[in-house]
Design a protein around this motif. Structure first.
Motif, PDB file in Angstrom:
ATOM      1  N   ILE A 442      64.303  17.068  28.667  1.00 19.25           N
ATOM      2  CA  ILE A 442      64.604  15.999  28.519  1.00 19.25           C
ATOM      3  C   ILE A 442      62.791  15.740  28.435  1.00 19.25           C
ATOM      4  O   ILE A 442      62.238  14.525  27.769  1.00 19.25           O
ATOM      5  N   LEU A 443      61.452  16.250  28.951  1.00 20.60           N
ATOM      6  CA  LEU A 443      60.599  15.623  28.538  1.00 20.60           C
ATOM      7  C   LEU A 443      59.731  15.800  27.467  1.00 20.60           C
ATOM      8  O   LEU A 443      58.921  14.928  27.189  1.00 20.60           O
ATOM      9  N   GLU A 444      59.989  16.331  26.352  1.00 21.92           N
ATOM     10  CA  GLU A 444      60.095  16.408  25.285  1.00 21.92           C
ATOM     11  C   GLU A 444      59.949  14.285  24.771  1.00 21.92           C
ATOM     12  O   GLU A 444      59.987  14.363  23.858  1.00 21.92           O
ATOM     13  N   GLU A 445      61.494  14.896  24.831  1.00 21.14           N
ATOM     14  CA  GLU A 445      62.304  13.151  24.749  1.00 21.14           C
ATOM     15  C   GLU A 445      61.118  12.162  24.556  1.00 21.14           C
ATOM     16  O   GLU A 445      60.577  10.920  24.559  1.00 21.14           O
ATOM     17  N   PHE A 446      60.733  12.015  26.111  1.00 15.88           N
ATOM     18  CA  PHE A 446      59.932  11.400  27.177  1.00 15.88           C
ATOM     19  C   PHE A 446      58.275  11.701  26.516  1.00 15.88           C
ATOM     20  O   PHE A 446      57.374   9.978  26.851  1.00 15.88           O
ATOM     21  N   ALA A 447      58.238  12.076  25.767  1.00 17.05           N
ATOM     22  CA  ALA A 447      56.730  12.015  25.514  1.00 17.05           C
ATOM     23  C   ALA A 447      56.746  11.825  24.009  1.00 17.05           C
ATOM     24  O   ALA A 447      55.595  10.938  24.012  1.00 17.05           O
TER      25      ALA A 447
END
Length: 714
Positions: A442-447
């Motif tokens: 999910i870090l990709e979405e938050f990035a």
């Protein structure tokens, strides 16, 4: 033999051998035995010819049919007794469908509860609940109590299955939703089943009252025993009804239904002592289990569904003991009661904290699913009333709506926030091991969200400068998303300790990354958010002063994020203390390192922090950077192990001071304090040269706190 052309065969050919089939069928058969053998001779020793659809994976997944060790369907052939289904058992008189005694009721109900719990813990329905023959076809049961109970259990299973499937926070190791074609009492309504249970309950209650002891009357032991038996069955029937009614309440969309479920759970909890005290009245398994056979009691046949299981390795479903059943239900009720509390929360941050804390208890799949279903109801509204966009907007606290363009910018940004935050909340519903995996993704979405937040901030700033030159827009959106980004990264690393993923020689770079990098960023982010919030409040006050001429009393300002800042500071000190401790242990030769052959420390480091490569802010620290930043030779003179032990004790001391000054400390604060205090003492001993010559590795005790161990010298 191969068949070049064939016509459809009917089922009558199953019992025929090949020559007979050839005669019976009008197909054109050609014998290819010689060609096949010639082709085989061309293969060298060890060579294997296979179809592209049957590769190594299929070969490894294949099972040897008819082998009892590999084929689950063969277990039924190993027992000497005849395995009967419900109808056959009735015909043979092996099962009673009317006039069941109270001990039979108690024993069957308790075993059914145990099967229900075993199913909720990840086993299949065929090997748990459906080993009870009574639930196969409740219509055939003539005993009213057993019929109502069997229908109640089926309804509980059906609603639980529906809730778990809808919440979608389970993995194959958590839950098996397959019903194997069994009817889940869909022909009877929920209201009818609860009504049947209520009728049985009232009948039993009358019998309980009629057998109750009266003052001054001599007690007949038989009447007393009947009273206890009646009470035991009454408690179980009422418990089933309350549990079913509570689950039905969770299917309603009104928020008031959650409060109703909470009341029902409180009533159910009151029945558990009576169930616990009457466990001994139930009938027990009759057969000898020493030969590896399943325990059998009336109404249960563990092998009845063996042929329904997929052709896989036999999996023995160990049904939990009756003694553990009440304890499990007690914990389940507590979890469901705390799920009901979520509707009282108002803002996004407190909801996220609630989900995170609830997940730390490692709850069962049913309570996790109920929490998800309560938060986002079918209509995709929070608690069935608020839009997720409004909840996010409220959490942002942006007061820039005096311009239409600013409002459009923020509305667009908020709509893009909905999906990542819903995903984050859903991730907290998964089991702890899967959570870590999903947090990395999910870090990709938050990035991406971080990038958009920074662009919106820049646009708002340039717009605001024109309208109000004295007022600055202090990148509040970017700071807000960065805060959540950092929280996810910190949680990702810390959960590795809880799941015991790190080796001792890896601790030092994990704690370094946390203390020197992530918590440092988090502290500056909180500080920035704090000051911008205070600035906003000052501006609002000045605007109000301008409007009203009345003098207002000056209140002492409470810093809005002071508690969280203090906790982060304490955690940073704990991590720094652990990092320096690990470096000092390494200097003293107390850390066993593996002999790297196929990998190296760099490979392991990069693997541990791989998900952070998708994040732009904060930028990931690569291995060479880390080695350069943590190099002790840059100090003059370089510190010795005793200096590092002393520095570590100061960090633990600092964490202790911060935590002791936090008002109204909760369990988390007390747990960290329990780790910090003994570590201060151990570090001071080590700094004084205690056990310096010993090369025995220290012990790290994570029993008090999941992320910070108590260091023990052996």
């Amino acid at each position: 033999m191969v068949m070049k052309a064939s016509i459809e065969e009917d089922d009558s050919g199953w019992d025929l051998n090949i020559p007979e089939k050839m005669e019976k069928n009008n197909a054109n058969w050609v014998d290819i035995t010689r060609e096949f053998k010639d082709a085989c001779n061309e293969l060298k020793l060890g060579e294997l010819l296979h179809d592209k659809l049957f590769g190594l994976f299929e070969a490894m997944s294949a099972i040897e049919m008819m082998d009892p060790k590999m084929d689950a369907g063969m277990i039924g052939n190993q027992v000497t007794r005849k395995v009967l289904n419900f109808e056959q058992a009735i015909k043979d008189g092996a099962i009673k469908i009317k006039d069941l005694t109270f001990p039979e009721h108690v024993g069957i109900m308790d075993t059914c509860f145990c099967c229900l719990i075993t199913w909720l813990e990840g086993h299949s329905l065929a090997q748990t609940v459906f080993t009870c023959l009574y639930v196969h076809n409740p219509d055939l049961i003539e005993d009213p109590a057993m019929k109502a109970f069997a229908l109640g259990i089926l309804k509980i299973c059906d609603i639980a299955r529906e809730k778990v499937n809808k919440a979608a926070v389970f993995e194959e190791e958590d839950f098996q939703s397959m019903t194997y074609g069994f009817k889940m009492a869909t022909n009877v309504t929920d209201v009818r089943v609860t009504g049947m249970l209520k009728d049985v309950e009232e009948d039993l209650q009358r019998r309980v009252k009629s057998t109750r002891s009266r003052q001054g009357e001599e007690r007949d032991p038989e009447v007393e025993l009947e009273h206890q038996h009646c009470l035991a069955v009454f408690s179980r029937v009422k418990f089933t009804r309350l549990l079913l009614t509570a689950l039905i309440a969770f299917t309603k969309k009104e928020t008031s239904a959650v409060a109703e479920a909470q009341k029902l759970m409180i009533q159910a909890a009151d029945l558990l002592p009576a169930i616990q005290n009457s466990l001994q009245y139930g009938i027990e398994a009759q057969n000898d289990t020493t030969k590896g056979d399943h325990p059998i009691m009336m109404g249960f046949e563990p092998l009845v569904n063996q042929r329904l299981l997929p052709p896989t390795f036999p999996r023995y479903a160990k049904i939990i003991k009756r003694e553990d059943m009440v304890n499990y239900f007690s914990k389940l009720i507590e979890r469901i009661k705390s799920v009901c509390e979520v509707v009282n929360l108002t803002n996004l941050h407190s909801i996220l904290d609630f989900f995170s804390e609830f997940s730390e208890q490692s709850p069962c799949v049913l309570s996790r699913s109920l929490l998800q279903a309560t938060f986002l109801v079918d209509n995709k509204k929070v608690f069935g009333t608020h839009l997720m966009q409004d909840v996010v907007k409220d959490a942002l606290r942006c007061s820039l709506y005096n311009s239409h363009q600013a409002k459009d910018y923020i509305d667009s940004f908020v709509s893009h926030c909905v999906r990542p935050f819903c995903s984050l909340i859903q991730i907290h519903g998964h089991n702890r091991a899967r959570q870590r995996d999903k947090l990395g993704h999910i870090l990709e979405e938050f990035a991406t969200l971080q990038d958009e937040a920074e662009k919106v901030d820049a646009a708002l700033h340039s717009m605001l400068v024109k309208q109000e030159p004295l007022r600055q827009h202090l990148a509040c959106l970017g700071t807000w998303v960065l805060y959540h980004n950092l929280c996810i990264m910190i949680q990702y690393l810390l959960s590795g300790f809880e799941l015991e993923l790190y080796s001792m020689h890896e601790y030092y770079y994990i704690y370094w990354y946390l203390s020197e990098f992530l918590y440092a960023w988090l502290m500056s982010t909180l500080s920035r958010a704090d000051s911008s919030q205070m600035a906003e409040e000052r501006i609002m006050e000045e605007q109000q002063k301008g409007r009203s001429s009345k003098k207002t009393k000056k209140k002492k300002k409470v810093r809005p994020l002071s508690r969280e800042t203090s906790l982060s500071q304490a955690y940073q000190n704990m991590c720094a203390g652990m990092y320096k401790t690990m470096i000092a242990f390494d200097m003293d030769g107390k850390v066993r390192k593996p002999k790297f052959e196929l990998d190296s420390e760099q490979v392991r480091y990069e693997h541990r922090f791989a998900p952070f490569n998708n994040v732009i802010t904060p930028p990931p620290v690569h291995y060479l950077q880390f080695k350069e930043m943590s190099d002790l030779n840059k100090y003059n003179p370089p510190p010795q192990s005793s200096d590092l032990y002393l520095a570590a004790s100061k960090h633990f001391q600092q964490a202790k001071m911060i935590l002791e000054n936090i008002p109204n400390p909760d369990n988390e604060v007390n747990r960290v304090l329990k780790v910090a205090k003994p570590n201060i003492v151990v570090m001071k001993l080590l700094a004084g040269g205690h056990k310096k010559e010993s090369k025995v590795p220290p012990e790290f005790d994570f029993t008090v706190h999941k992320y910070f161990p108590i260091v023990k010298l052996v």
